[in-house]
Write a protein that holds these residues in place. Structure first.
Motif, PDB file in Angstrom:
ATOM      1  N   LEU A 197       0.877  -1.178   0.000  1.00  0.00           N
ATOM      2  CA  LEU A 197       0.000   0.000   0.000  1.00  0.00           C
ATOM      3  C   LEU A 197       0.908   1.221   0.000  1.00  0.00           C
ATOM      4  CD1 LEU A 197      -2.693   1.581   0.362  1.00  0.00           C
ATOM      5  CD2 LEU A 197      -2.421   1.238   2.822  1.00  0.00           C
TER       6      LEU A 197
ATOM      7  N   LYS B  78       1.513   5.284   0.082  1.00  0.00           N
ATOM      8  CA  LYS B  78       0.868   6.530   0.533  1.00  0.00           C
ATOM      9  C   LYS B  78       1.414   7.676  -0.326  1.00  0.00           C
ATOM     10  CE  LYS B  78      -1.022   4.539   4.233  1.00  0.00           C
ATOM     11  NZ  LYS B  78      -1.059   4.882   5.653  1.00  0.00           N
TER      12      LYS B  78
ATOM     13  N   SER C 266      -9.512  10.914  -0.780  1.00  0.00           N
ATOM     14  CA  SER C 266      -8.293  10.485  -0.086  1.00  0.00           C
ATOM     15  C   SER C 266      -8.567   9.380   0.950  1.00  0.00           C
ATOM     16  CB  SER C 266      -7.611  11.683   0.581  1.00  0.00           C
ATOM     17  OG  SER C 266      -8.493  12.294   1.491  1.00  0.00           O
ATOM     18  N   GLU C 267      -9.840   9.095   1.214  1.00  0.00           N
ATOM     19  CA  GLU C 267     -10.137   8.006   2.163  1.00  0.00           C
ATOM     20  C   GLU C 267     -10.073   6.642   1.479  1.00  0.00           C
ATOM     21  OE1 GLU C 267     -12.925   9.822   5.713  1.00  0.00           O
ATOM     22  OE2 GLU C 267     -13.873   8.575   4.165  1.00  0.00           O
ATOM     23  N   ALA C 268     -10.405   6.654   0.200  1.00  0.00           N
ATOM     24  CA  ALA C 268     -10.487   5.376  -0.523  1.00  0.00           C
ATOM     25  C   ALA C 268      -9.110   4.751  -0.682  1.00  0.00           C
ATOM     26  CB  ALA C 268     -11.097   5.617  -1.899  1.00  0.00           C
ATOM     27  N   ILE C 269      -9.104   3.412  -0.760  1.00  0.00           N
ATOM     28  CA  ILE C 269      -7.880   2.694  -1.092  1.00  0.00           C
ATOM     29  C   ILE C 269      -8.074   2.162  -2.502  1.00  0.00           C
ATOM     30  CG2 ILE C 269      -6.493   0.650  -0.552  1.00  0.00           C
ATOM     31  CD1 ILE C 269      -6.770   1.360   2.340  1.00  0.00           C
ATOM     32  N   TYR C 270      -7.154   2.555  -3.390  1.00  0.00           N
ATOM     33  CA  TYR C 270      -7.292   2.203  -4.808  1.00  0.00           C
ATOM     34  C   TYR C 270      -6.393   1.028  -5.159  1.00  0.00           C
ATOM     35  CZ  TYR C 270      -9.382   6.849  -4.840  1.00  0.00           C
ATOM     36  OH  TYR C 270     -10.161   7.934  -4.563  1.00  0.00           O
TER      37      TYR C 270
ATOM     38  N   CYS D  95      -1.701  -1.368  -3.847  1.00  0.00           N
ATOM     39  CA  CYS D  95      -2.752  -0.387  -3.572  1.00  0.00           C
ATOM     40  C   CYS D  95      -2.144   0.995  -3.378  1.00  0.00           C
ATOM     41  CB  CYS D  95      -3.549  -0.793  -2.341  1.00  0.00           C
ATOM     42  SG  CYS D  95      -4.574  -2.247  -2.629  1.00  0.00           S
TER      43      CYS D  95
ATOM     44  N   GLN E 217      -3.031   4.966  -1.701  1.00  0.00           N
ATOM     45  CA  GLN E 217      -3.923   5.880  -0.998  1.00  0.00           C
ATOM     46  C   GLN E 217      -3.352   7.285  -1.115  1.00  0.00           C
ATOM     47  OE1 GLN E 217      -4.775   5.001   3.136  1.00  0.00           O
ATOM     48  NE2 GLN E 217      -6.679   6.184   3.022  1.00  0.00           N
TER      49      GLN E 217
ATOM     50  N   VAL F 252      -2.754  10.984   0.226  1.00  0.00           N
ATOM     51  CA  VAL F 252      -2.676  11.664   1.520  1.00  0.00           C
ATOM     52  C   VAL F 252      -2.634  13.171   1.268  1.00  0.00           C
ATOM     53  CG1 VAL F 252      -1.307  11.926   3.637  1.00  0.00           C
ATOM     54  CG2 VAL F 252      -1.333   9.725   2.410  1.00  0.00           C
TER      55      VAL F 252
END
Lengths: 283, 244
Positions: free
Chosen positions: B92, B94, B126-130, B212, B214, B216
């Motif tokens: 993931l 950031k 910005s909350e979603a995880i892509y 993934c 995200q 920020v």
């Protein structure tokens, strides 16, 4: 070194392209007419993947700052060394301070200049092929200097007569296979695709050839999927796009046909306004 | 392990396209990556490369001599016999993004069209995880899945001739980052100082399919600071290894 005294319409350094980097979205690139580029290298005794200079419709004017040998293939455009005519597809020795110039174009669209050992421009991702955001330059400009190999010309291979078959430039048939999404087209339009003559549009470049004629259709866009040079895409407005060497790695339009490798080479020698037919080959 | 009905077709003289059912879903991506990794592990010398998109993989072979029909038979057998195995760590990442007006050229328009305040748009985005499905379109352009429906926005009627490097856009049901300056029709809502493509590196993209992302939110000053660190090569993108 080779100095660009006057750049042509669109000159770039090309080899066989970047294979193995498409997973990063990197186009394959490479000489549009790979057949002619390989031929130029073969005549000089270079390896297949030596970098050559590709020029389009209007050739550049060049000055050699070292002794080497050259070979010109592809587009025929009255090439001269110091004003003396030289033939395409031959091994030509050049000396320091020699000038290479071209006259009127006779036929073809893309010319290739190979030098002994190949042009030594920067290699990025295992290839010297120019491409924006990958190599420093995407085209040559007047005043550029190109490094060449220090290998000297030997007279080996000079006897080799390698001719380009006439149909490479003159054939009006472009060999295609059925594309992945071919079956989505209605029968009537399939027939139209092979009975109609298509014209290369002036909006054609190293990324894609566009065609003047349209093909009516009601196809939906596809989920973005892999594409390759030679893929013929059909847009909802009926436009036909033939992807060429600098094409994107994925696309969202139906892929109705796929050109054979040789058909890509031949199509890249067609100039805007020239016509051709698609000739369907069985797989 | 899911087992899908696949279609195998000759794509060109030297390549085969394998297609999964044509929809976009994480389980399809997982199966694609599993099969792709399995084929690469087998290290068939005749395969040059395998690229994937949402629901297909393209396998390119070395030369014209390759017998496509035989290869298709081999591929079918391999799909049926593939084992479930660990395809390697998925991360993931950031990614700092500045949603300032100076970058977010279409924020105001989007806010009106969606009847959402700008802070709400930023929060949702910005909350979603892509999920990274694949890289295509431009070198280093990540195809991301997971945009919140609330932010689905049609592409602009007329594309811009130049969009800045690092621009974050929304186009239809997708969101993404322009890895380099390019023309484009997406709605621009911010900018990231991170380099998404560096041709000089052995791994030109930090992210790969299956990872993934995200976003920020950072302020303009932080964006500028990170930007200079990226230029110096001192910035390290924050990341964590995902489980399972």
């Amino acid at each position: 070194m080779v100095e660009v005294l006057k750049a042509g319409l669109y000159d770039s350094i090309q080899d066989l392209g970047r294979i193995g980097y498409q997973q990063f979205g990197v186009p394959i690139s490479g000489a549009m007419d790979g057949y002619s580029a390989k031929l130029a290298n073969a005549i000089l005794g270079n390896s297949d993947d030596a970098a050559v200079l590709e020029f389009t419709l209007i050739a550049p004017k060049l000055k050699f700052h070292s002794n080497t040998a050259i070979c010109i293939t592809g587009m025929v455009s009255r090439a001269k060394i110091n004003g003396q005519p030289i033939e395409n597809n031959t091994f030509v020795i050049v000396k320091e301070n020699d000038l290479l110039s071209f006259g009127d174009r006779i036929y073809g669209c893309r010319g290739y200049l190979a030098v002994i050992g190949g042009f030594q421009t920067e290699k990025v991702m295992q290839s010297r092929s120019f491409y924006t955001s990958i190599t420093e330059q995407h085209r040559l400009k007047t005043g550029d200097y190109l490094k060449v190999s220090h290998e000297l010309a030997t007279t080996k291979n000079t006897n080799a007569v390698l001719k380009t078959p006439k149909e490479h430039f003159e054939s009006t048939e472009i060999e295609v296979f059925k594309g992945i999404d071919y079956e989505l087209i209605d029968t009537d339009y399939k027939n139209e695709l092979f009975n109609k003559s298509f014209t290369v549009s002036s909006a054609s470049n190293r990324m894609a050839y566009q065609l003047d004629e349209r093909l009516e259709n009601s196809l939906e866009p596809i989920i973005t999927a892999p594409v390759l040079p030679g893929t013929v895409q059909l847009t909802p407005s009926g436009q036909l796009l033939i992807l060429m060497r600098d094409c994107q790695t994925t696309g969202g339009y139906p892929r109705i046909l796929q050109l054979s490798e040789m058909a890509i080479n031949r199509l890249s020698q067609k100039t805007p306004g020239q016509g051709f037919r698609f000739q369907l080959s069985p797989h | 392990m899911d087992h899908f009905k696949l279609t195998y077709s000759r794509y060109s003289e030297t390549s085969i396209l394998v297609e999964w059912p044509q929809y976009i879903a994480p389980e399809i991506l997982s199966d694609i990556l599993l099969f792709k990794t399995y084929l690469l592990k087998e290290n068939s010398e005749s395969i040059i490369q395998i690229t994937n998109a949402y629901s297909s993989i393209l396998i390119t072979y070395t030369s014209n001599d390759v017998d496509i029909d035989t290869q298709i038979t081999t591929l079918k057998a391999k799909y049926d016999s593939r084992q479930n195995f660990e395809i390697g760590p998925q991360k993931l990442w950031k990614i700092p993004v500045c949603y300032d007006f100076s970058f977010g050229l279409d924020l105001e328009e989007l806010s009106k069209a969606k009847k959402l305040s700008i802070p709400e748009i930023v929060r949702i985005h910005s909350e979603a995880i892509y999920k990274v499905y694949f890289i295509g379109f431009l070198p280093g352009f990540l195809y991301l899945g997971g945009l919140d429906k609330l932010l689905f926005t049609p592409r602009r009627a007329s594309p811009r001739s130049q969009i800045e490097k690092g621009a974050i856009g929304i186009g239809g049901e997708q969101t993404g980052v322009y890895p380099n300056a390019s023309p484009g029709g997406w709605n621009i809502i911010g900018n990231s100082p991170i380099a998404f493509f560096n041709p000089k590196l052995e791994q030109p993209c930090f992210a790969k399919a299956g990872d993934c992302i995200q976003f920020v939110p950072v302020d303009f000053k932080t964006h500028q600071e990170i930007s200079s660190q990226v230029k110096n090569g001192t910035y390290k993108i924050e990341s964590e290894v995902l489980d399972g």
